[in-house]
Design an enzyme around this catalytic site. Structure first.
Site, PDB file in Angstrom:
ATOM      1  N   GLU A 156       0.844  -1.192   0.000  1.00 47.31           N
ATOM      2  CA  GLU A 156       0.000   0.000   0.000  1.00 47.31           C
ATOM      3  C   GLU A 156       0.877   1.239   0.000  1.00 47.31           C
ATOM      4  OE1 GLU A 156      -4.082  -1.665   2.107  1.00 47.31           O
ATOM      5  OE2 GLU A 156      -2.805  -0.280   3.220  1.00 47.31           O
ATOM      6  N   HIS A 205      -9.250  10.072   4.073  1.00 42.94           N
ATOM      7  CA  HIS A 205      -8.982   9.063   3.049  1.00 42.94           C
ATOM      8  C   HIS A 205      -9.312   9.673   1.693  1.00 42.94           C
ATOM      9  CE1 HIS A 205      -8.748   5.351   0.852  1.00 42.94           C
ATOM     10  NE2 HIS A 205      -8.371   4.719   1.951  1.00 42.94           N
ATOM     11  N   ARG A 225      -1.032   9.616   2.103  1.00 45.10           N
ATOM     12  CA  ARG A 225      -2.459   9.910   2.009  1.00 45.10           C
ATOM     13  C   ARG A 225      -2.780  11.400   2.068  1.00 45.10           C
ATOM     14  NH1 ARG A 225      -5.597   5.301   5.632  1.00 45.10           N
ATOM     15  NH2 ARG A 225      -5.514   3.656   4.057  1.00 45.10           N
ATOM     16  N   HIS A 242     -11.360   9.997   7.985  1.00 41.00           N
ATOM     17  CA  HIS A 242     -11.139   8.555   8.034  1.00 41.00           C
ATOM     18  C   HIS A 242     -10.474   8.079   9.326  1.00 41.00           C
ATOM     19  CE1 HIS A 242     -10.574   4.563   6.396  1.00 41.00           C
ATOM     20  NE2 HIS A 242      -9.264   4.629   6.547  1.00 41.00           N
ATOM     21  N   ARG A 252      -0.803   8.978   9.431  1.00 35.82           N
ATOM     22  CA  ARG A 252      -0.670   7.529   9.637  1.00 35.82           C
ATOM     23  C   ARG A 252      -0.296   6.792   8.357  1.00 35.82           C
ATOM     24  NH1 ARG A 252      -4.253   3.286   8.782  1.00 35.82           N
ATOM     25  NH2 ARG A 252      -5.915   4.744   8.252  1.00 35.82           N
TER      26      ARG A 252
END
Length: 535
Positions: free
Chosen positions: A130, A247, A293, A351, A386
């Site tokens: 990811e 997100h 992100r 998110h 994160r």
């Protein structure tokens, strides 16, 4: 042990406690709470949860999986380095190393509890990659069903563990304290006029995040900052509250909560495009669609403002979509979008909260008797942004550490016969719908993907007003949590990770450290005129 009173008569319960005198009380039925309870066995535990066990937890909605360096050639050191890099300069490196080094053992625990992680033909764990990970280290279940499968296995394990009592349908409202010592929680059963006092030898807050404070979120309604507010009201120190992760690829079909298009799709090669079909991340970051992100979320935010953003998986996933990503496929098809043949409309959505109640490496808060884990906690592992799939990992690592810490302080009493009681009821309805709607709009408009001093000042005023006017504990707690986040965001006059200010778009090296805040400080700011606060 005395049996709990009949939960069908909640108004008769106000002066009583539903927990045994030796119980550890855990608030929250998500991954962090359940894992902590299992690790505490055979010590008596009472779990207090608003939704039926396994429902209402963000953990169950996690699609990507759980990160752990269990693959050939990978290492805990590499995982920690990726975590630190994604955290934009304020990750506690010792905590990151601790978390990543304990990851393989926690994966082994989950396997022992029955989690059916994907395996290859040789029986080895199947790993995917990811965004911002340097290796393939995401352990998944059937593509995008990790959260649901993990929660299903843990719920079953909890149900068959005799030392765990589950009380469902109770909304926690306030911590019970004696001085600086937390001794229990006040919780209101659905439909009850009076709250119930639940007392224990130790209290663990694992009540989830803050996503539902925003009008656009991927989180369930239960994630509305209740634990954060309760700890703040009791005097706990909070940390890094300004850092909210949005997100970048919530499925934009007008649903609340918004369905999620997992980041694993971009790991498989899906690309983000604007309405004209041009790649959104071209020229924005070297890692393109697998950039951190916060960077992707801001790029998608701009594309949405300029006509729309889409996730195009037709080329790289195509006909494999229904089998490879069944959850995303079902969400798209129910909204009239066929991801096999059509780009998926997406938008950023609240998110995950990197901030929370400040805790140490064993999950201890600044208040005696109170441990905090999961999204309610701020361990320092995530910093300002994160790393993907580190949230489930943090929950189990620190859940295990909390259990070990409590067991070291409070050895298990002699085993006693216990009667597991639960009430499968829906949580109480928010009493002040208009105020909550205003709060959620204000969070999205002024404390969202892009922020500035003027908007944050207005948000502080709005939340302080809602808090003063609140006629029910739930609305007051939401307003308290929102106020704390807005004040923290106003204080950080720079941009870093998930916190971006259009009036201060650059990072300030002198501010490369964690932020601390108490409710008293936030209330003092709320009483300060806006013009003076901005100076």
């Amino acid at each position: 042990m005395t049996d709990a009173p009949d939960p069908l008569d909640p108004d008769a319960l106000a002066p009583l406690s539903w927990a045994g005198v030796d119980d550890v009380v855990i608030v929250g039925g998500g991954l962090a709470g359940l894992f902590t309870a299992l690790k505490l066995a055979p010590r008596p535990v009472t779990i207090v949860t608003a939704a039926p066990l396994g429902d209402g937890a963000s953990s169950a909605w996690a699609q990507g999986g759980i990160a752990a360096a269990v693959g050939l050639g990978d290492s805990a050191e590499s995982h920690a380095a990726d975590t630190v890099a994604a955290g934009a300069g304020i990750v506690d490196e010792a905590i990151a190393r601790l978390m990543t080094s304990e990851a393989p053992a926690r994966i082994a625990d989950l396997l022992a509890y029955g989690v059916p992680f994907d395996r290859d033909l040789e029986g080895k764990l199947q790993l995917s990659r990811e965004a911002a990970h340097s290796e393939r280290r995401i352990v998944r279940v059937n593509g995008d069903l990790a959260g649901r499968a993990i929660m299903g296995a843990l719920v079953a394990a909890v149900r068959r563990t005799p030392s765990i009592r589950v009380l469902e349908g109770l909304v926690a409202e306030e911590l019970v304290t004696e001085g600086r010592f937390v001794v229990g929680v006040m919780a209101r059963p659905a439909g009850a006029a009076k709250p119930v006092r639940i007392i224990g030898r130790a209290v663990v807050l694992a009540s989830g995040g803050v996503g539902h404070l925003y009008s656009v979120t991927t989180n369930p309604i239960e994630a509305r900052g209740g634990g954060l507010a309760m700890a703040a009201e009791a005097g706990a120190t909070l940390a890094d509250l300004e850092f909210v992760q949005f997100h970048p690829t919530a499925i934009a079909v007008g649903r609340d909560p918004a369905p999620l298009a997992t980041e694993a799709l971009r790991g498989e090669g899906a690309i983000l495009v604007d309405r004209a079909g041009h790649r959104i991340m071209e020229g924005v970051h070297d890692d393109l669609d697998l950039a951190p992100r916060d960077i992707v979320a801001r790029a998608v935010f701009e594309a949405v403002r300029n006509g729309g953003a889409f996730l195009d998986a037709r080329d790289k996933v195509g006909e494999r979509f229904p089998v490879r990503f069944p959850t995303v496929y079902a969400a798209c098809m129910s909204a009239g979008v066929d991801p096999v043949t059509q780009p998926i409309p997406v938008a950023p959505a609240a998110h995950y909260h990197m901030g929370g109640v400040l805790v140490d490496a064993n999950g201890r808060s600044s208040l005696d008797g109170l441990w905090v884990c999961g999204e309610t906690a701020s361990t320092g592992a995530h910093g300002a942004n994160r790393l993907a799939s580190n949230s489930l990992l943090e929950a189990v690592v620190f859940g295990a550490r909390i259990a070990e810490d409590i067991l070291g302080l409070l050895p298990a009493p002699p085993a006693a016969a216990r009667v597991a009681r639960s009430r499968a009821a829906s949580p109480a309805t928010l009493a002040d719908g208009a105020a909550v709607a205003e709060l959620r709009r204000t969070m999205a408009d002024h404390v969202g993907v892009v922020r500035n001093a003027v908007g944050l000042g207005r948000a502080v005023e709005t939340f302080a007003h809602v808090r003063r006017a609140a006629k029910d504990a739930d609305t007051r707690n939401m307003a308290t949590a929102a106020l704390l986040i807005a004040v923290a965001a106003e204080r950080r006059r720079e941009s870093r990770g998930g916190h971006f200010r259009s009036d201060a778009p650059d990072a300030v090296p002198a501010l490369a450290h964690r932020s601390l805040l108490t409710l008293d400080e936030a209330l003092e700011r709320a009483e300060t005129p806006l013009a003076k606060a901005a100076s």
